[in-house]
Design a protein around this motif. Structure first.
Motif, short mmCIF file in Angstrom:
data_model
loop_
_atom_site.label_atom_id
_atom_site.label_comp_id
_atom_site.label_asym_id
_atom_site.label_seq_id
_atom_site.Cartn_x
_atom_site.Cartn_y
_atom_site.Cartn_z
N LEU A 55 18.89 32.49 38.18
CA LEU A 55 20.05 32.44 37.29
C LEU A 55 21.04 33.53 37.64
N GLN A 56 20.58 34.76 37.87
CA GLN A 56 21.48 35.85 38.24
C GLN A 56 22.18 35.56 39.57
N LYS A 57 21.40 35.04 40.48
CA LYS A 57 21.98 34.75 41.79
C LYS A 57 23.10 33.71 41.70
N MET A 58 22.87 32.70 40.87
CA MET A 58 23.88 31.65 40.72
C MET A 58 25.12 32.18 40.02
N GLN A 59 24.94 33.11 39.07
CA GLN A 59 26.12 33.70 38.42
C GLN A 59 26.95 34.50 39.41
N LEU A 60 26.28 35.30 40.23
CA LEU A 60 27.02 36.07 41.23
C LEU A 60 27.78 35.16 42.20
N GLU A 61 27.09 34.12 42.63
CA GLU A 61 27.75 33.19 43.55
C GLU A 61 28.96 32.53 42.89
N PHE A 62 28.84 32.24 41.59
CA PHE A 62 29.96 31.60 40.90
C PHE A 62 31.15 32.54 40.82
N GLU A 63 30.92 33.82 40.53
CA GLU A 63 32.03 34.78 40.45
C GLU A 63 32.70 34.93 41.82
N GLU A 64 31.89 35.05 42.87
CA GLU A 64 32.49 35.20 44.21
C GLU A 64 33.31 33.98 44.61
N SER A 65 32.77 32.79 44.34
CA SER A 65 33.51 31.59 44.70
C SER A 65 34.80 31.46 43.90
N LYS A 66 34.75 31.95 42.64
CA LYS A 66 35.95 31.89 41.81
C LYS A 66 37.04 32.78 42.38
N SER A 87 40.69 31.49 43.95
CA SER A 87 42.01 31.92 43.47
C SER A 87 42.85 32.46 44.62
N ALA A 88 42.24 33.25 45.50
CA ALA A 88 43.00 33.79 46.63
C ALA A 88 43.49 32.67 47.55
N ARG A 89 42.57 31.71 47.81
CA ARG A 89 42.96 30.60 48.69
C ARG A 89 44.07 29.75 48.04
N PHE A 90 43.98 29.60 46.71
CA PHE A 90 44.99 28.81 46.01
C PHE A 90 46.36 29.45 46.13
N GLU A 91 46.43 30.79 45.96
CA GLU A 91 47.73 31.47 46.07
C GLU A 91 48.31 31.37 47.48
N SER A 92 47.45 31.52 48.48
CA SER A 92 47.95 31.41 49.87
C SER A 92 48.45 30.00 50.17
N ILE A 93 47.71 29.02 49.68
CA ILE A 93 48.13 27.62 49.93
C ILE A 93 49.44 27.34 49.20
N LEU A 121 46.19 19.54 41.98
CA LEU A 121 45.41 18.58 42.77
C LEU A 121 44.59 19.28 43.85
N LYS A 122 45.20 20.23 44.49
CA LYS A 122 44.47 20.95 45.54
C LYS A 122 43.28 21.69 44.96
N ALA A 123 43.49 22.31 43.82
CA ALA A 123 42.38 23.02 43.17
C ALA A 123 41.26 22.05 42.78
N LEU A 124 41.70 20.88 42.30
CA LEU A 124 40.70 19.86 41.93
C LEU A 124 39.89 19.40 43.14
#
Length: 1927
Positions: free
Chosen positions: A933-944, A948-954, A1418-1421
Motif C-alpha cells: 500500500l505504501q509503495k503504491m501511494q508513493l508511485e501515485f504521487e510521483e506519477s502525478k 503535471s510537468a508533462r502536461f505543462e510542457s505539452i 483530452l491529452k490528460a485523459l
C-alpha cells in the motif's frame, strides 16, 4: 529398276556420280540415247538414258514416312528420302511394313519415353510416324487378335544400332505384356531386359566400325499367356567369336568383361590379382583400352546388379569372375624350350606366377595345369603315350584352353538366364526378336565372316519370300492380275555353300577330318569342285583365297584359318583337369563325358553345328509372322549429322532393301490412290472435273489413263498400279501441258501489263490538268475569304473585350455577397449549437448524480448482508464442531485408553505446529499488505508530479505550434488568392495577345495574297497584249471573241468573289459567336469552381464544428461521472451566471482567422478517437482480468476440494492401518466384529464406481506396501501444510491485487468497516480441535483450511461486486480535468443582437481558449487511460500467472489423491483377505451388503501427471450422466442410423443451393456425438452407402450429385472437427478439473452459433474424414475421365480436316460418305461441354471443382491436338491448320460466354495448340526469323517442338515453303546443345491426371452462413427420433 522411256528437255533427273553415288540435275539436251544434264553441283554430265532416273519435282522437302508412296521407287529416290529425313532427325522410315532405322549417333530420349509408348499403344500401323514401337505394337496386336506367333528380325552391319533397336523392342513388349509382380520379386520382363547388360558384357566388343558390337547372334523368344501377359522367355545365341579371346587386332578391343574386371573396386581386383589391362597379353595386343564416355568401373557394378536381377547368386558371380581372371592370367603364360627335345616349360618366374595364379583361381593343381599345357597323352590300343609339345604348340594349347573355357562360360550364362527367366510350356503364343550380325565384307574375311554371310543369305531368302508374299497379298487385296510377275531367288548361293555332299561346308568338314589336310589342299579342292559355278570364282593373285558372289556383292575369303576355326573339340587333359577342380562352378562347366575317355579329342564341326542352328532358327521364323527392321549406319566416323551416300547405299543393298525394291519393281512399283492420282494428273483430262460429266474418282482415273494411251497398268479397288516407267511418262505429259499453259499465261500477263500502263498514263494526265485548274480557283477563293475573315475578326474582338470587362465586375460583386451571407449563416448556426450543448450537459449531469447515489446504497447493503451471513455461518459451524467432538468422545471411550492417549498427544503437537505456522503467515501477509500500500501511494504521487510537468510542457508546445500554424495558414491562403488573381490576369493577357496576333497574321496573309494575285494578273495581261500585237490581223476577230469570253469569265469570277466574301463574313460572325460563347462558358466554369471550393470549405468547416460538438458531448458525459467535481461544478456555474449578468450584450466581434479553430478541432477529434480506443482496450483487458480471476477462483475451489480429499483419504488410511493392527492383535474382541460391515458401508458410500473401460486398463501405481502397513509420518504432514500455506499466500496475493486496483480512487482507498471486521474475525478465529473418532468428517487441518479459504473467497466476491459498481467511475478523469470541464460547460453562451448579423462574425477569443483547454483535457485523459491500461495489464498477467500456479498445484494434489486412493484400496483388499481367514467375520460380511472397490485406473494428463478416472463425487456424477446419455443414444442409434442411411441413399435434392443429404448427415452425427465416440459403426456404414453409389460411374448426373454432397460434408467436417491429443489411441476420461481447464483453453473457437459446433474428434471421426476426402477425389476423377472419354472420339475426328476432292463431280463418291461436317464435330464438343456444365450447375458442385474439371479437360484437348500435330505429317498442313483454328475459335467463344468462376483459365490451357496452329496458317514463313517464332508466335513451344512442326509442315493449298534453312540450322544447333546439357526431353505433351485441388480449396469455396437456412430431409423431420433436426 527400269529407266524412263522418254525424257524431255527441262526434266529433273538423277545421274550417277562417283563421289555421292547419285546427283540430281536438269536435262538441257537430248540426242538419241545420250542426254546432257546440268547437275546441282555445277558440273555438266553426259549420260545414257538407261543410266538416268527421273526425279519427282514435287518431292516434299522433309521426305515421306513410307517409301512405297514415292512417285519413283528407285535407288536415288530412296537415298534422297532417307537423307532428307535424317537431316531433320527423322531416323525411322517405312518401306511397306519394313522399318529402316538410321543410327543418329546421338541420344534422342524424347523418342523412347513412356509417353511415346502410350501414344503407339493400340495405334494402327502407319497411322503415326515410323517407330520400332509401331512394329512391336503391330506384332503384339496380331498375336493377340489372330493367335499367330510373331517374330521381329533386326539386322544391319556393326554399328548400325541393332542392339539399341532390340532393346527398344523388348522394352515395349515388356510395357505391353508386363504384369504386377510380388514384393521383392523380379518379373519375367525385368529379367529379360536385365539380361541384355549381362550378355553385352560377355558377348560384345569394340570393333573398327562399332564400340559395342555384338560378336554373337541372339534370338529372344518372349512367351505370352492367353491374356497377353508375359509368362516366360528364352534366349538362344549363335556363333560366339571365340578367337577374339586370344587374338585382337588394333584398334579393336577384347570382350568388355575383361576391362570391367580390371576396373573393379580395389578389394576385388586384389582378390583376383588383376591390375592395369596393359599388363595382360590378351588385352595389350591393341592400343585401345578405354571407350569414350564409358566408365568400366560403373559398368562393372551395373553388370553385377543385372546378374542379381536375372538370378545369378553371389557365389556364382564369384565363380564367373574367377574364370575371367584365370583366362587373363593364362594369356600371360609364356613358354620356352625345355631340357628334353621338343618339350616346353614356363619361360620365367613371371610366367610361373601367372600359372600359379590361374591354378588358384581355377582351384586346380598347378603341376597338372602345366602338364595339360605342355604335354599330350596319346591313347593306343595297348598303352598311353605322353608326348611333349614344343613352345609354339604349348602356346596354341594355352589359347585353345582359354577359348574353350570362355565359350563354356558364355554358354553357361545363357543357360542360367534361361533357367532364371523360366519358360512357359503352356504358352501357345510368342514374339521372337532376332538380333543378328549383318552382311560383312572386309579386306580380310575369315571363317566368321563366311558363317555370318551364310546367315544373311538364309535370312535374305526368307526376306525375299516374305516381300514377294506381301506383294501377292497386296495384289490380291486390290484384285488385279499379277500372274506374270517373276520371283527372284538366291537358292543357288545357298546350294553352293551348304549343299550335301558337294557344298563348301561339306568339303570343309571333310578336310578337317584328315590330319594332313591344310588350307592349300582345301582351297584346291574348292577350285576343282566349283570351277564351273557362276557364283564361285578364284582371285588371280592368290592360291588359297576364293570369292563368292553374294546378293549384296562379291566377298573374297582367306582360307588360312578355316580348318582350325571349324574344329570344335576339347583336349582330354583340359577336360579332366577342369572337371577335377575344387571349385564347383568350374567343374560344372566341364562335366565328364564317358564316350570321350577312349580318345584324346573328338572332332565336331562348327560349320555343321551352326548350319543346324540356323536351320532351326529358320524353321522357327517360318512358323511365325515376320516383321523386319533394317538398321543403317550413316557414316563410318560414328559421328552425328554425317550422311555418306555410298556407305548407306551399300548397306541398303546388303540389308536387302534394294532387293525388296527390285521385287516391287518387277510388278507395279508406282501406286497411287484414286484421290492422289486425280489430284496430280487431272489436268491431262480436264473434262473429269466438270460438273456435267458426273465422274467418280475411279472413272476419272480410268479416263485419264485412257487419254494418256498407256498400257499394262492395273486398276485396283482403291489404287492405280503403274508399271515401271509409266509414272515418268505421265509426268512428261503433265510437264508438257504445264509448259504450254505457262506460255499462254505469260502472253496474257504481258498484254495485261501493257494495257494497265497505258490506262495509268492517261489517268495521270487527266489528274494533272484537273489539279492545275483547281489550284487557280482555290487561290482566288482564298483572297476573298481572307478579306471577309478580317472584318469578322474585328467585330468579334471588340465584343469580347467589352464582355470580359463586364464579367469581371459581375464576378467580384457576386463573390463579396456570397462571403457576407456565409459568415452570417455560420454565426447563427454556432449560437444554436452552443445552446443545444448546454442543455445536453445539464441533463447528463443530473442523471449521473442520481445513478451514483443509487449505486452507493446498493453496495453498502450488499456488504452488510455478506458480513452478517458470514458471521452466522461461522457460529453454526462452531456448534456443529462441538457436537461432533462430543459424539466422537463417546465413541472413542470404547477403545483402549492407551491408544487414545498416544494418538491425542500426537494430534495436539501437530495442531500446535500448525497454529504457529498460521500466525506467522498472518503476520507476513499483513506486513506485505502495508508495504504494498505504501509503495503504491508513493508511485501515485510521483506519477502525478510527472504528469503535471508533462502536461505543462505539452500545453506550451501546442500553443507555439498553434501560433505557427496560424501564421502559415494565413500566408498560404493569401498566396493562393494572389496566385489565382495573377493566373487570371495572365490568362486574360495571353488570350488577348493571341487574338491580336492571329488577327494581324490573317491581315498580313490577306495583303500578300492580294498583291501576288494582282501581280500575276498584270503579268498575264501584258503577255496577252504582246501575243495580241504579234498575232496576225486575220486573228483579231478570234482574239476579240476570246477577250469577250475572258471578260465574261472575269465578271463571273468577281461575282463568285463577292459570294465568297459574304460567306467569309458569315463564317466570321459564327467564329466570333463561338469565341464569345467559349469565353462565357469559361467564366461560368470559373465561377462554378469557385463556388464549389467555397461550398466545400464551408461544409468541411461545418463538419469540424459538428465533430467538435460531439466531442464536447462525450467529455460532458465523462465529467458527469466524477463524484468529486460536484461541488466545484456548482460553484463555477454560479460564478459564471454572475459574470454573465454583469456583461452586456455583444455588439461587435473581432475578426480572427479560422485556421486555429480547424486545427484544434482536428486535434480534438484525434484525441477523441485515441481515447475511445484506449477505453475499449481497458474494457477488454478488464474483461480478460475478470475471466482469469474467475478461473483462478474455480481452480482454487478445485484445489481446496483436492486438499480436503487428501486429508479424508489420509484419515481413512490411518483408520484402516489401525484396524489391521487391531485385527492382528485382538481377533476375539466383540466390538471389532462390526467394523468390516461399517467399513464396507463407508467405502460403498464414498468410493466411486469405475466403469468397464477403466477395469481393463492397467494401473501405474506399484504395489510396494502391500505386505506392511504404512503410517503417515511428520514429513508428509509438513508437505501438506506447505501446500496449504502456499495456497493461502496466493489467495492473499490476489486480494492485494484487487485492493491495488482501487488505490487510484479516493473513495476506494480503505475497505468498509464491516468488511474489515469480517476479515479480522476470519483471521483471528481459533482453530478447533477434533478428536480421532470422526470417520466421515474432515480433519482439523482440512476444516481450518476450508474455513479460512471460504472466508477469503467471500471477501474477494465482495470486492469484485464493489469493483463492478465502480466501473463507470473508473473511466473518469482527475479532479483538475473535471474542474476545467466544468468551466467549459458552465460558460454562458454569448448573445448576438440583430445588428451584428449584418457583419462578418467568427469565434471570439474565449471560444478559442475553451477549445485549447478542452484539447489539454483530452491529452490528460489519454495519458490517464494509458496508465490505467498498463496497470490493468499488469494485474492481468499476475492473475494469470497465479492461476497457472494454482493449476499446477491442483494437478499435484490430484496425483496425491490417486496415490492415496490406491493405497486405501490395497489396505481394503488386505483387510478383506484377513477377514476371509476368520469364519465368524466372513459370516458377518455375508450378512452385511458390501461392495468391493475395483482397481483404479489412471490416465496421463497434459503435464505428465496421472489422474484417476473417478477422482471425486463431482467427476463421478458428470461421467455417470454422460454414460447414461451415451447408453440411451446408442440404444436409439441402430434404428435411427438405418432410417438415415435409407433416406440419404436417395436423391434428396438441394436446399438453398446446398445438398440436403450432406447437411442431414452432419446434423445427425453431431447430435449422436458420433464424432466423439471411440468406437462406432456409423462411419463405416456411411462409407458403404457412398461406395455403392459409385457403382453407376457412367451417370454423370449421379456422380455430380454425390460430388456436391461429399464436398459439402467434407467442408462441414473440416470446420467442425479438431484432432484430439492422440489419434491412434484415444485417451481415457480425465478429472473434472482437467476437463474444465481444457474447455477453457478451447473456448477461443469462433463458429457461427446454430450452424456448426466445434467438437473434439476421436480416431473414427478423423478416419472418416480422410475416407471422405478420398471419395471426393475419386468422384472428381470419375467425372473428369467421363468427360474426356466422351470427348475422345470427337477430338479424334477434329484432329485432321475431312478430305474433300477437287470438283463437284466427286461429291457423290463413296469415299466421302463417311466424313462428318467439320463444324458438326466442333459443335458436338461444345454440346458435350455445355451438357457437363449444366449437370454440374444443376447439382451445385463447388465452382473450384468445376473450374478444375474444365481446366484439365481443356489441357487434355490441348495434349491430343498438339501431339497429333507432332506425330502425323498430314496434320501439319495449311488447310488442317485453318480447320483446327476455326474449331478453336468455337471453343474460345464458349469460354467467353461461360461464367468465369466455372471456366477459369481453361482457355489458356490450349496455348500449345493455338500457337502451333497460328504458325501453320501464317503466310511467308520463310521470311520469319527464329526470334520472331520463339518469342512472338510460339513462345510456349520448345525448340524440339518448333523444329518438329517446321520440318513436318507442308502447304497443300498454295505450295508455300516452311521456314528458311538458316532457321532450321539454328534450331538444330540449339537442340544439340540442349541434348548435351540435359540429355533431351520428350517433345510430346503429357496428360495431367493429378488432383489439382486441396481440402483448403474446398473449405474456402464455402461459407458457414450459407448453411444457416438449409432445411434437413423432410422425410426424417416427421420421425420422432429426428426431432432434433427441427431445432
Amino acid at each position: 529398276m527400269v529407266a524412263p522411256s522418254s525424257i524431255l528437255v527441262g526434266s529433273h533427273v538423277w545421274v550417277e556420280d562417283p563421289d555421292v553415288a547419285w546427283i540430281d540435275g536438269e536435262v538441257k539436251e537430248v540426242k538419241g540415247e545420250e542426254i546432257t544434264v546440268d547437275s546441282t553441283s555445277g558440273k555438266t554430265i553426259v549420260a545414257k538414258t538407261s543410266n538416268v532416273y527421273p526425279k519427282d519435282p514435287e518431292f516434299p522437302s522433309c521426305g515421306v514416312d513410307d517409301m512405297t508412296r514415292l512417285a519413283y521407287l528407285h535407288e536415288p529416290g530412296v537415298l534422297q528420302n532417307l537423307k532428307c529425313r535424317y537431316d531433320i532427325n527423322e531416323i525411322y522410315t517405312y518401306t511397306g511394313n519394313i522399318l529402316i532405322a538410321v543410327n543418329p549417333f546421338r541420344r534422342l530420349p524424347h523418342l523412347y519415353s513412356s509417353h511415346m509408348m502410350e501414344q503407339y499403344k493400340g495405334a494402327a500401323f502407319g497411322e503415326l510416324s515410323p517407330h520400332p514401337f509401331a512394329v512391336a505394337d503391330a506384332s503384339y496386336r496380331h498375336m493377340i487378335n489372330e493367335g499367330i506367333s510373331q517374330s521381329i528380325l533386326v539386322s544391319g552391319e556393326s554399328g548400325a544400332g541393332k542392339t539399341e533397336s532390340t532393346k527398344m523392342l523388348m522394352r515395349y513388349l515388356a510395357y505391353m505384356g508386363g504384369r504386377v509382380s510380388k514384393a521383392e520379386e523380379r518379373s519375367v520382363e525385368q529379367k529379360v531386359l536385365e539380361s541384355n547388360p549381362v550378355l553385352e558384357a560377355f558377348g560384345n566388343a569394340k570393333t573398327v566400325r562399332n564400340n559395342n558390337s555384338s560378336r554373337f547372334g541372339k534370338f529372344v523368344e518372349i512367351q505370352f499367356d492367353p491374356r497377353g501377359q508375359i509368362s516366360g522367355a528364352a534366349i538362344r545365341t549363335y556363333l560366339l567369336e571365340r578367337s577374339r579371346v586370344c587374338q585382337v587386332s588394333d584398334p579393336e578391343r577384347n570382350y568388355h568383361c575383361f576391362y570391367m574386371l580390371c576396373a573393379a573396386p580395389p578389394e576385388e581386383a586384389e582378390k583376383y590379382k588383376l591390375g592395369n589391362p596393359r599388363t595382360f597379353h590378351y588385352l595389350n595386343q591393341s592400343n585401345c583400352y578405354e571407350l569414350d564416355g564409358v566408365d568400366s568401373s560403373k559398368e562393372y557394378l551395373l553388370t553385377k546388379r543385372a546378374m542379381d536381377v536375372v538370378g545369378i547368386s553371389q557365389g556364382e558371380q564369384d565363380g564367373i569372375f574367377r574364370v575371367v581372371a584365370a583366362i587373363l592370367h593364362l594369356g600371360n603364360i609364356e613358354f620356352k624350350k625345355g631340357q628334353e627335345i621338343d618339350s616346353a616349360e614356363p619361360k620365367d618366374d613371371k610366367s610361373r606366377f601367372h600359372l600359379k595364379t590361374a591354378a588358384e583361381l581355377l582351384m586346380c593343381n598347378e603341376k597338372a595345369l602345366e602338364d595339360s599345357l605342355c604335354k599330350r597323352v596319346m591313347v593306343t590300343r595297348d598303352e598311353s603315350i605322353t608326348k611333349s609339345l614344343d613352345p609354339v604348340s604349348a602356346a596354341l594349347s594355352r589359347d585353345a584352353l582359354a577359348k574353350i573355357v570362355y565359350s563354356k562360360l558364355f554358354d553357361w550364362l545363357v543357360d542360367k538366364i534361361n533357367v532364371s527367366i523360366s519358360q512357359d510350356p503352356e504358352s501357345k503364343s510368342l514374339i521372337g526378336v532376332l538380333d543378328i550380325y549383318g552382311f560383312e565384307s572386309f579386306k580380310t574375311n575369315s571363317f566368321e565372316q563366311f558363317c555370318i554371310n551364310l546367315t544373311n543369305e538364309k535370312l535374305q531368302q526368307h526376306f525375299n519370300q516374305h516381300v514377294f508374299k506381301m506383294e501377292q497379298e497386296e495384289y490380291k487385296k486390290e484384285e488385279i492380275d499379277w500372274s506374270y510377275i517373276e520371283f527372284i531367288d538366291n537358292q543357288d548361293i545357298l546350294d553352293l555353300i551348304e549343299k550335301k555332299p558337294g557344298g563348301i561346308i561339306a568339303l570343309l568338314d571333310e578336310a578337317c577330318m584328315f590330319p594332313r589336310s591344310t588350307h592349300e589342299t582345301f582351297a584346291q579342292k574348292l577350285y576343282q569342285t566349283f570351277k564351273d559355278n557362276k557364283r564361285f570364282s578364284k582371285p588371280k593373285l592368290s592360291r588359297t583365297d576364293f570369292t563368292i558372289c553374294h546378293y549384296a556383292g562379291d566377298v573374297t575369303y582367306q582360307t588360312e584359318l578355316f580348318l582350325d576355326k571349324n574344329k570344335d573339340y576339347v583336349v582330354s587333359e583340359h577336360q579332366a583337369l577342369l572337371n577335377a577342380s575344387e571349385c564347383s562352378f568350374v567343374s560344372s562347366l566341364f562335366p565328364p563325358s564317358p564316350e570321350e575317355s577312349s580318345k584324346t579329342t573328338k572332332f565336331s564341326s562348327i560349320g555343321s553345328s551352326f548350319k543346324q542352328q540356323l536351320q532351326a532358327l529358320l524353321e522357327t521364323l517360318s512358323a511365325t509372322e515376320p516383321h523386319y527392321i533394317r538398321c543403317v549406319k550413316p557414316n563410318n566416323a560414328l559421328k552425328p549429322g554425317i550422311f555418306e551416300n555410298q556407305n548407306v547405299l551399300q548397306q541398303l543393298r546388303c540389308g536387302g532393301v534394294m532387293e525388296a525394291i527390285r521385287i516391287s519393281c518387277a510388278g507395279f512399283p508406282s501406286r497411287k490412290s484414286f484421290r492422289e492420282f486425280v489430284a496430280r494428273f487431272s489436268l491431262l483430262a480436264p473434262e473429269v472435273l466438270s460438273k456435267r460429266n458426273n465422274y467418280t474418282e475411279v472413272t476419272a482415273s480410268k479416263k485419264i489413263l485412257e487419254k494418256s494411251k498407256l498400257s499394262g497398268y492395273q486398276i485396283g479397288k482403291t489404287k492405280v498400279f503403274l508399271r515401271a516407267g509409266q509414272m515418268a511418262e505421265l509426268d512428261a505429259l503433265r510437264t508438257e501441258i504445264l509448259g504450254r499453259s505457262a506460255s499462254l499465261i505469260q502472253r496474257k500477263v504481258r498484254t495485261y501489263l501493257c494495257h494497265k500502263c497505258f490506262i495509268l498514263l492517261r489517268l495521270s494526265a487527266i489528274q494533272i490538268q484537273a489539279l492545275c485548274r483547281g489550284q487557280v480557283a482555290r487561290h482566288q477563293y482564298e483572297e476573298m475569304r481572307r478579306e471577309a475573315a478580317a472584318l469578322n475578326i474585328q467585330k468579334h474582338l471588340r465584343k469580347f473585350l467589352a464582355r470580359k470587362a463586364y464579367k469581371n465586375l459581375y464576378f467580384s460583386a457576386v463573390s463579396i455577397q456570397t462571403g457576407m451571407r456565409g459568415m452570417i449563416a455560420r454565426c447563427e448556426l454556432l449560437s444554436r449549437k452552443q445552446t443545444r450543448a448546454a442543455t445536453v450537459i445539464q441533463s447528463h449531469c443530473r442523471r449521473f448524480l442520481a445513478n451514483r447515489c443509487y449505486l452507493r446504497l446498493k453496495k453498502a447493503a450488499i456488504t452488510t448482508q455478506c458480513a452478517w451471513r458470514a458471521r452466522v455461518a461461522r457460529k453454526e459451524l462452531r456448534k456443529l464442531r462441538m457436537a461432533a467432538r462430543e459424539t466422537g468422545a463417546l465413541q472413542e471411550a470404547k477403545t483402549k485408553l492407551e491408544k487414545e492417549v498416544e494418538e491425542l498427544t500426537w494430534r495436539l503437537q501437530l495442531e500446535k505446529r500448525t497454529r504457529v505456522d498460521l500466525e506467522e503467515s498472518k503476520k507476513q501477509e499483513s506486513a506485505r499488505f502495508e508495504s504494498t500500500l505504501q509503495k503504491m501511494q508513493l508511485e501515485f504521487e510521483e506519477s502525478k508530479k510527472k504528469e503535471s510537468a508533462r502536461f505543462e510542457s505539452i500545453l506550451h508546445k501546442k500553443e507555439l505550434e498553434f501560433e505557427e500554424s496560424k501564421k502559415q495558414e494565413s500566408e498560404r491562403f493569401e498566396s493562393t488568392l494572389h496566385k489565382m488573381q495573377l493566373e487570371f490576369e495572365e490568362s486574360k493577357k495571353q488570350e488577348s495577345e493571341r487574338f491580336e496576333s492571329t488577327f494581324h497574321k490573317m491581315q498580313v496573309e490577306f495583303e500578300e495574297s492580294k498583291k501576288q494575285e494582282s501581280e500575276r494578273f498584270e503579268s498575264t495581261t501584258q503577255k496577252m497584249q504582246l501575243e495580241f500585237e504579234e498575232s496576225k490581223k486575220q486573228e483579231r476577230a478570234r482574239f476579240e471573241s476570246t477577250l469577250h469570253r475572258k471578260e465574261l469569265q472575269f465578271q463571273q469570277l468577281q461575282f463568285e468573289l463577292q459570294k465568297l466574301q459574304l460567306e467569309f463574313e458569315e463564317s466570321k460572325k459564327q467564329e466570333r459567336e463561338t469565341l464569345e460563347s467559349t469565353l462565357h462558358k469559361k467564366e461560368l466554369e470559373f465561377q462554378e469552381s469557385k463556388k464549389q471550393e467555397r461550398a466545400t470549405f464551408e461544409s468541411t468547416l461545418y463538419k469540424k464544428e459538428l465533430e467538435f460538438q460531439e466531442l464536447q458531448v462525450e467529455f460532458q458525459k465523462m465529467q458527469l461521472e466524477l463524484e468529486e467535481t460536484k461541488e466545484l461544478l456548482i460553484k463555477e456555474r454560479e460564478a459564471a451566471k454572475k459574470i454573465a449578468e454583469q456583461v452586456p450584450a455583444v455588439q461587435e466581434i473581432p475578426v480572427i482567422d479560422d485556421e486555429l479553430v480547424n486545427k484544434l478541432t482536428a486535434e480534438n477529434e484525434q484525441l477523441k478517437a485515441l481515447g475511445s480506443s484506449l477505453e475499449q482496450k481497458i474494457n477488454e483487458t478488464e474483461r480478460k482480468y475478470e475471466e482469469t480471476n474467475k478461473l483462478s477462483e474455480e481452480r482454487l475451489k478445485q484445489g481446496l476440494e483436492a486438499e480436503s480429499k487428501i486429508v479424508e483419504l489420509k484419515t481413512e488410511m490411518q483408520r484402516l492401518e489401525k484396524k489391521i493392527l487391531d485385527m492382528g492383535a485382538e481377533d476375539q474382541k466383540p466390538q471389532q466384529q462390526a467394523m468390516p460391515s461399517a467399513l464396507s458401508t463407508n467405502m460403498s458410500e464414498e468410493i466411486p464406481v469405475v466403469d468397464d473401460e477403466s477395469m481393463n486398463k492397467p494401473t501405474d501405481i506399484e504395489d510396494e506396501s502391500m505386505n506392511k502397513p504404512t503410517i503417515i509420518d511428520d514429513e508428509s504432514m509438513n508437505k501438506l501444510d506447505e501446500s496449504m500455506n502456499k495456497l493461502t499466500a496466493e489467495n492473499e496475493q490476489l486480494k492485494i491485487l484487487d485492493m491495488g486496483a482501487e488505490d487510484q480512487k479516493p473513495q476506494q482507498q480503505a475497505m468498509p468497516s464491516s468488511l474489515s471486521t469480517t476479515m479480522s474475525e476470519v483471521t483471528s478465529a481459533e482453530i478447533p480441535v477434533i478428536d480421532n473418532e470422526s470417520k466421515n468428517k474432515l480433519t482439523v487441518i482440512g476444516d481450518e483450511s476450508m474455513n479460512k479459504l471460504t472466508a477469503e473467497k467471500e471477501q474477494l466476491k465482495i470486492w469484485d461486486m464493489g469493483a463492478e459498481d465502480q466501473k463507470p467511475q473508473q473511466q473518469t478523469m482527475p479532479s483538475s480535468l473535471s474542474t476545467t470541464m466544468s468551466e467549459v460547460t458552465s460558460a454562458e453562451i454569448p448573445v448576438i443582437d440583430n445588428e451584428s448579423m449584418n457583419k462578418p462574425t467568427v469565434i471570439d477569443d474565449e471560444s478559442i481558449n475553451r477549445l485549447t483547454a478542452e484539447n489539454e483535457q483530452l491529452k490528460a485523459l489519454v495519458s490517464t487511460l494509458e496508465q490505467k491500461i498498463n496497470e490493468t495489464e499488469r494485474k492481468y498477467e499476475e492473475t494469470k500467472k497465479l492461476s497457472d500456479e494454482r493449476l499446477k498445484q491442483t494437478l499435484e494434489a490430484e496425483s496425491k489423491i490417486i496415490e492415496l486412493k490406491t493405497t486405501v484400496q490395497r489396505r481394503e483388499e488386505k483387510i478383506l483377505d484377513m477377514e476371509t481367514d476368520q469364519k465368524s467375520q466372513q459370516q458377518a460380511l455375508l450378512s452385511t451388503p458390501s461392495r468391493k472397490m475395483p482397481e483404479v485406473t489412471s490416465s496421463p494428463l497434459e503435464n505428465g501427471h496421472h489422474a484417476q478416472l473417478s477422482s471425486g463425487p463431482s467427476t463421478r456424477l458428470g461421467r455417470e450422466d454422460s454414460k447414461l446419455r451415451r447408453s440411451q443414444t446408442e440404444k436409439q442409434q441402430p434404428e435411427s442410423v438405418d432410417d438415415l442411411l435409407k433416406c440419404v441413399a436417395q436423391n434428396l435434392g438441394f436446399s438453398q443451393e446446398k445438398p440436403v443429404a450432406a447437411f442431414t448427415i452432419y446434423k445427425c452425427l453431431l447430435h449422436w456425438k458420433s464424432f466423439e465416440a471411440e468406437k462406432t459403426s456409423v462411419f463405416d456404414r456411411l462409407i458403404e452407402v457412398m461406395g455403392s453409389a459409385l457403382e453407376d460411374q457412367d451417370n454423370n448426373d449421379h456422380m455430380a450429385y454425390w460430388l456436391s454432397n461429399t464436398s459439402s460434408l467434407l467442408f462441414l467436417l473440416q470446420r467442425s472437427l479438431k484432432a484430439s491429443g492422440s489419434m491412434q489411441k484415444p485417451p481415457a476420461g480425465a478429472s473434472f478439473f482437467a476437463r474444465m481447464t481444457k474447455s477453457f483453453r478451447s473456448s477461443s473457437a469462433n463458429l457461427q452459433a446454430g450452424v456448426l459446433s466445434q467438437v473434439e474428434a476421436k480416431y473414427p471421426a478423423l478416419l472418416f474424414k480422410q475416407q471422405l476426402s478420398a471419395y471426393v477425389e475419386k468422384i472428381y476423377g470419375i467425372i473428369r475421365d467421363n468427360l474426356k472419354k466422351n470427348l475422345s472420339p470427337l477430338i479424334s475426328g477434329c484432329i485432321q480436316v475431312p478430305r474433300i476432292s477437287k470438283g463437284a463431280a466427286f461429291q457423290k463418291c463413296e469415299g466421302l460418305q463417311g466424313y462428318h461436317s467439320p463444324a458438326g464435330l466442333w459443335q458436338s464438343i461444345i454440346e458435350c461441354l455445355n451438357k457437363m456444365m449444366g449437370t454440374l450447375k444443376d447439382n451445385f458442385v463447388p465452382p473450384i471443382l468445376v473450374q478444375n474439371i474444365f481446366t484439365q479437360t481443356f489441357a487434355y484437348i490441348n495434349v491430343q491436338l498438339f501431339n497429333s500435330l507432332l506425330l502425323r505429317r498430314e496434320c501439319c498442313t495449311f488447310s488442317n491448320g485453318e480447320y483446327v483454328k476455326s474449331g478453336l475459335a468455337e471453343l474460345e467463344l464458349w469460354c467467353a460466354e461461360a461464367d468465369v468462376e466455372y471456366v477459369g483459365p481453361s482457355w489458356d490451357e490450349l496455348k500449345h495448340t493455338r500457337q502451333a496452329v497460328g504458325f501453320l496458317v501464317i503466310n511467308q514463313k520463310s521470311k520469319i526469323s527464329f526470334d520472331e517464332i520463339s518469342k512472338d508466335l510460339c513462345s510456349a513451344l520448345s525448340v524440339q517442338q518448333l523444329y518438329r512442326v517446321c520440318t513436318l509442315y507442308r502447304d497443300d493449298n498454295y505450295n508455300t515453303q516452311s521456314v528458311s534453312p538458316d532457321v532450321l540450322a539454328h534450331m538444330k544447333e540449339l537442340m544439340s546443345d540442349d541434348t548435351e546439357d540435359d540429355g533431351g526431353s520428350s517433345f510430346l505433351l503429357e496428360d495431367d491426371i493429378s488432383i489439382p485441388f486441396t481440402m483448403e480449396d474446398i473449405s474456402n469455396c464455402h461459407q458457414v452462413k450459407e448453411f444457416a437456412s438449409v432445411r434437413p430431409a423432410e422425410e426424417l423431420m416427421t420421425d420422432p427420433a429426428f426431432q432434433f433436426l427441427q431445432d
